[in-house]
Structure formats: C-alpha cells, structure tokens
Design a protein around this motif. Structure first.
Motif, PDB file in Angstrom:
ATOM      1  N   THR A  51       0.807  -1.011   0.104  1.00  0.00           N
ATOM      2  CA  THR A  51       0.045  -0.029   0.213  1.00  0.00           C
ATOM      3  C   THR A  51       0.890   1.241  -0.085  1.00  0.00           C
ATOM      4  O   THR A  51       1.656   1.326   0.642  1.00  0.00           O
ATOM      5  CB  THR A  51      -0.804  -0.034   1.273  1.00  0.00           C
ATOM      6  OG1 THR A  51      -1.556  -1.060   1.196  1.00  0.00           O
ATOM      7  CG2 THR A  51      -1.869   1.285   1.166  1.00  0.00           C
ATOM      8  N   GLN A  52       0.604   2.224  -0.782  1.00  0.00           N
ATOM      9  CA  GLN A  52       1.420   3.718  -1.122  1.00  0.00           C
ATOM     10  C   GLN A  52       1.032   4.304  -0.062  1.00  0.00           C
ATOM     11  O   GLN A  52      -0.091   4.523   0.289  1.00  0.00           O
ATOM     12  CB  GLN A  52       1.110   4.003  -2.228  1.00  0.00           C
ATOM     13  CG  GLN A  52       2.124   5.147  -2.461  1.00  0.00           C
ATOM     14  CD  GLN A  52       1.962   5.658  -4.046  1.00  0.00           C
ATOM     15  OE1 GLN A  52       0.999   5.361  -4.656  1.00  0.00           O
ATOM     16  NE2 GLN A  52       2.800   6.378  -4.424  1.00  0.00           N
ATOM     17  N   SER A  58       2.282   6.213  -9.081  1.00  0.00           N
ATOM     18  CA  SER A  58       2.177   4.901  -8.977  1.00  0.00           C
ATOM     19  C   SER A  58       3.694   4.382  -8.952  1.00  0.00           C
ATOM     20  O   SER A  58       4.563   5.029  -9.614  1.00  0.00           O
ATOM     21  CB  SER A  58       1.380   4.163  -9.684  1.00  0.00           C
ATOM     22  OG  SER A  58       1.731   4.360 -11.270  1.00  0.00           O
ATOM     23  N   PHE A  63       6.022   2.471   0.594  1.00  0.00           N
ATOM     24  CA  PHE A  63       4.943   1.571   0.554  1.00  0.00           C
ATOM     25  C   PHE A  63       5.062   0.670   1.911  1.00  0.00           C
ATOM     26  O   PHE A  63       6.091   0.388   2.174  1.00  0.00           O
ATOM     27  CB  PHE A  63       5.342   0.694  -0.622  1.00  0.00           C
ATOM     28  CG  PHE A  63       4.902   1.503  -2.041  1.00  0.00           C
ATOM     29  CD1 PHE A  63       3.728   0.877  -2.561  1.00  0.00           C
ATOM     30  CD2 PHE A  63       5.708   2.359  -2.677  1.00  0.00           C
ATOM     31  CE1 PHE A  63       3.224   1.725  -3.875  1.00  0.00           C
ATOM     32  CE2 PHE A  63       5.445   2.697  -3.846  1.00  0.00           C
ATOM     33  CZ  PHE A  63       4.175   2.460  -4.560  1.00  0.00           C
ATOM     34  N   ARG A  65       3.980  -3.176   3.577  1.00  0.00           N
ATOM     35  CA  ARG A  65       3.321  -4.453   3.384  1.00  0.00           C
ATOM     36  C   ARG A  65       3.747  -5.395   4.422  1.00  0.00           C
ATOM     37  O   ARG A  65       4.926  -5.546   4.694  1.00  0.00           O
ATOM     38  CB  ARG A  65       4.092  -4.923   2.075  1.00  0.00           C
ATOM     39  CG  ARG A  65       3.550  -6.374   1.552  1.00  0.00           C
ATOM     40  CD  ARG A  65       4.435  -7.011   0.385  1.00  0.00           C
ATOM     41  NE  ARG A  65       5.583  -7.048   0.838  1.00  0.00           N
ATOM     42  CZ  ARG A  65       6.831  -6.534  -0.053  1.00  0.00           C
ATOM     43  NH1 ARG A  65       6.507  -6.068  -1.031  1.00  0.00           N
ATOM     44  NH2 ARG A  65       7.920  -6.785   0.749  1.00  0.00           N
TER      45      ARG A  65
END
Length: 117
Positions: A51-52, A58, A63, A65
């Motif tokens: 998830t940013q 993008s 990020f 995780r």
C-alpha cells in the motif's frame, strides 16, 4: 534517474528535481553496514509493493506491506535495484535503473570494501 551511491559510510539514493516532487522527498540513506544484500529485479515485484503511504505517482514513494516499509522509485519498463537493509525506518529500497546490473555490481564492491575496513 535517481543516483545510487556509497560514500562516507552511507548508501544514498538521491533524486532529481522532478523525481523529488513525485516521491515526496529529496533522498534516502542508510549506513553501509545495514545493507544485507543487493539484487536486480526485472519486474516480478512491481505488482507486489504493498500500500502506497506517500508519493504522487504509482510505483513511487513509501510503501507498506505486512509491517515492512519500502522506498520505491521504479519507472515503467526499467529493471530495478532491490537493496535489502536492516534499518529502523526502511526494509528495502527499490530503485529503477537502466543499468541496474552494473550499478548493483559496483555497489556490492563498495559495500564489501566498507565492511572489510
């Protein structure tokens, strides 16, 4: 392209002006002794970044995780340097680079020299 280099005991990822805007920060760095390993990714991790948390485009920024935090700057259609680190702030840096294999080899040599000293 970001500049990834080892100097004065630090591994630094420095971003240019446009890259800074996209990533939301100017640079990230970590002590060389914290680098676990460096490898080259041809695109396998691109869809599994998590998830940013910050960044304006993008595949750019921080990020998350499963408790891991990554700094990513990965333009389309480029291989990436994946630098695993043992750092309180980051778990890995993923940096897109046209010459990823050459850069990885050079960084490995610099890190090996720094750890030998």
């Amino acid at each position: 392209m970001p500049k990834v280099y080892a100097h004065d005991g630090l591994l630094t990822v420095e971003l240019g002006a446009g890259e800074r805007f996209k990533a939301g920060r100017r640079q990230v760095s970590v002590e060389l002794w914290r680098v676990r390993f460096i490898l080259v990714d041809e695109g396998d991790r691109r869809d599994k970044l998590g998830t940013q948390q910050e960044g304006r485009t993008s595949h750019t920024g921080a990020f998350m995780r499963r408790g891991e935090r990554s700094f990513v700057f990965w333009p389309k259609k480029t291989p990436a340097l994946v630098i695993q680190v043992l750092d309180p702030m980051w778990n890995e840096f993923i940096i897109g680079d046209e010459n990823a294999k050459e850069t990885a080899s050079a960084l490995r040599l610099e890190i090996a020299k720094a750890k030998a000293e």
